[in-house]
Motif scaffolding. Structure first.
Motif, short mmCIF file in Angstrom:
data_model
loop_
_atom_site.label_atom_id
_atom_site.label_comp_id
_atom_site.label_asym_id
_atom_site.label_seq_id
_atom_site.Cartn_x
_atom_site.Cartn_y
_atom_site.Cartn_z
N LYS A 55 18.24 -34.12 -35.33
CA LYS A 55 17.43 -32.75 -35.24
C LYS A 55 17.50 -32.05 -33.78
O LYS A 55 17.75 -30.69 -33.57
N PHE A 56 17.16 -33.00 -32.80
CA PHE A 56 17.44 -32.46 -31.46
C PHE A 56 18.98 -31.83 -31.19
O PHE A 56 18.73 -30.63 -30.37
N GLU A 57 19.91 -32.53 -31.43
CA GLU A 57 21.10 -31.71 -31.31
C GLU A 57 21.32 -30.54 -32.08
O GLU A 57 21.89 -29.79 -31.52
N ILE A 58 20.73 -30.48 -33.29
CA ILE A 58 20.99 -29.19 -34.20
C ILE A 58 20.25 -28.05 -33.33
O ILE A 58 20.62 -27.00 -33.12
N GLU A 59 18.96 -28.34 -32.73
CA GLU A 59 18.16 -27.41 -32.10
C GLU A 59 18.88 -26.90 -30.78
O GLU A 59 18.88 -25.76 -30.33
N MET A 60 19.69 -27.94 -30.14
CA MET A 60 20.51 -27.44 -28.80
C MET A 60 21.59 -26.76 -29.14
O MET A 60 21.89 -25.67 -28.47
N GLN A 61 22.08 -26.97 -30.19
CA GLN A 61 23.22 -26.03 -30.79
C GLN A 61 22.89 -24.51 -31.12
O GLN A 61 23.31 -23.73 -30.68
N LYS A 62 21.68 -24.34 -31.81
CA LYS A 62 21.24 -23.35 -32.16
C LYS A 62 20.82 -22.53 -31.02
O LYS A 62 21.14 -21.13 -30.74
N GLY A 63 20.27 -23.13 -29.88
CA GLY A 63 19.99 -22.60 -28.61
C GLY A 63 21.22 -22.10 -28.00
O GLY A 63 21.08 -20.91 -27.34
N GLU A 64 22.30 -22.91 -27.73
CA GLU A 64 23.47 -22.67 -27.04
C GLU A 64 23.95 -21.35 -28.00
O GLU A 64 24.52 -20.55 -27.20
N LYS A 65 23.87 -21.27 -29.15
CA LYS A 65 24.76 -20.31 -29.97
C LYS A 65 23.69 -19.04 -29.69
O LYS A 65 24.58 -17.94 -29.49
N SER A 66 22.51 -19.21 -29.49
CA SER A 66 21.80 -17.85 -29.40
C SER A 66 22.08 -17.35 -27.92
O SER A 66 22.20 -16.09 -27.63
N ILE A 67 22.17 -18.19 -26.94
CA ILE A 67 22.60 -17.82 -25.63
C ILE A 67 23.85 -17.06 -25.59
O ILE A 67 23.95 -16.10 -25.05
N LYS A 68 24.82 -17.42 -26.22
CA LYS A 68 26.12 -16.72 -26.16
C LYS A 68 26.15 -15.58 -26.99
O LYS A 68 26.91 -14.74 -26.50
N GLU A 69 25.38 -15.52 -28.18
CA GLU A 69 25.29 -14.28 -29.00
C GLU A 69 24.56 -13.21 -28.67
O GLU A 69 24.64 -11.75 -28.53
N GLU A 70 23.24 -13.64 -28.05
CA GLU A 70 22.20 -12.74 -27.53
C GLU A 70 22.11 -12.43 -26.17
O GLU A 70 22.70 -13.33 -25.40
N GLU A 71 21.47 -11.55 -25.60
CA GLU A 71 21.37 -11.31 -24.22
C GLU A 71 20.43 -12.20 -23.98
O GLU A 71 19.34 -12.70 -24.51
N THR A 72 20.32 -12.61 -22.58
CA THR A 72 19.39 -13.71 -22.04
C THR A 72 18.44 -12.70 -21.10
O THR A 72 18.73 -11.61 -20.82
N VAL A 73 17.12 -13.30 -21.02
CA VAL A 73 15.97 -12.64 -20.31
C VAL A 73 16.11 -13.17 -18.76
O VAL A 73 16.16 -14.25 -18.70
N SER A 74 16.12 -12.39 -17.83
CA SER A 74 16.13 -12.70 -16.16
C SER A 74 14.48 -13.05 -16.16
O SER A 74 13.54 -12.92 -16.89
N SER A 75 14.29 -13.83 -14.96
CA SER A 75 13.05 -14.54 -14.79
C SER A 75 11.94 -13.46 -14.75
O SER A 75 10.84 -13.46 -14.92
N GLU A 76 12.47 -12.29 -13.86
CA GLU A 76 11.60 -11.29 -13.76
C GLU A 76 11.27 -10.35 -14.80
O GLU A 76 9.85 -10.10 -15.11
N GLU A 77 11.88 -10.30 -15.91
CA GLU A 77 11.63 -9.69 -17.00
C GLU A 77 10.71 -10.51 -18.15
O GLU A 77 9.85 -10.26 -18.44
N LEU A 78 10.84 -11.85 -17.87
CA LEU A 78 10.08 -13.09 -18.36
C LEU A 78 8.81 -12.79 -17.89
O LEU A 78 7.46 -12.76 -18.52
N ARG A 79 8.61 -12.69 -16.54
CA ARG A 79 7.24 -12.66 -16.02
C ARG A 79 6.55 -11.25 -16.24
O ARG A 79 5.43 -11.53 -16.56
N LYS A 80 7.27 -10.33 -16.51
CA LYS A 80 6.63 -8.89 -16.81
C LYS A 80 6.07 -9.13 -18.33
O LYS A 80 5.17 -8.44 -18.68
N GLU A 81 7.13 -9.75 -19.21
CA GLU A 81 6.75 -10.04 -20.68
C GLU A 81 5.37 -10.50 -20.68
O GLU A 81 4.63 -10.45 -21.66
N LEU A 82 5.49 -11.83 -19.87
CA LEU A 82 4.40 -12.53 -19.94
C LEU A 82 3.04 -12.13 -19.24
O LEU A 82 1.97 -12.75 -19.42
N GLY A 83 3.19 -11.07 -18.52
CA GLY A 83 2.03 -10.72 -17.51
C GLY A 83 1.82 -11.45 -16.59
O GLY A 83 0.56 -11.58 -16.14
#
Length: 84
Positions: A55-83
């Motif tokens: 199950k862990f390996e499946i979730e890791m594969q989903k995460g890797e696929k998401s990173i490849k297909e979608e844009e990532t968020v910079s640490s600054e953008e994440l801080r702004k989003e989280l306030g």
């Protein structure tokens, strides 16, 4: 070869339990249909660990696929989003 017994054999519980060991399960039937499986606790723990790893390996594969297909968020953008 699977160790299949009628559930009525549980009248002599001790003899049935003695047949259960790692890799040797005992399957009990009721009216000719599978009802219960008796399995060694260490084997069950090992199966559960393998399932959790799978199950862990499946979730890791989903995460890797998401990173490849979608844009990532910079640490600054994440801080702004989280306030932060």
């Amino acid at each position: 070869m699977p160790n299949i017994k009628p559930i009525s054999d549980l009248r002599n519980y001790t003899s049935v339990v003695k047949e259960v060991s790692y890799g040797n399960r005992v399957y009990l039937t009721k009216n000719g249909h599978g009802q219960i499986a008796m399995i060694n606790m260490q084997e069950l723990d090992d199966i559960e660990k393998q399932l959790a790893l799978y199950k862990f390996e499946i979730e890791m594969q989903k995460g890797e696929k998401s990173i490849k297909e979608e844009e990532t968020v910079s640490s600054e953008e994440l801080r702004k989003e989280l306030g932060i």
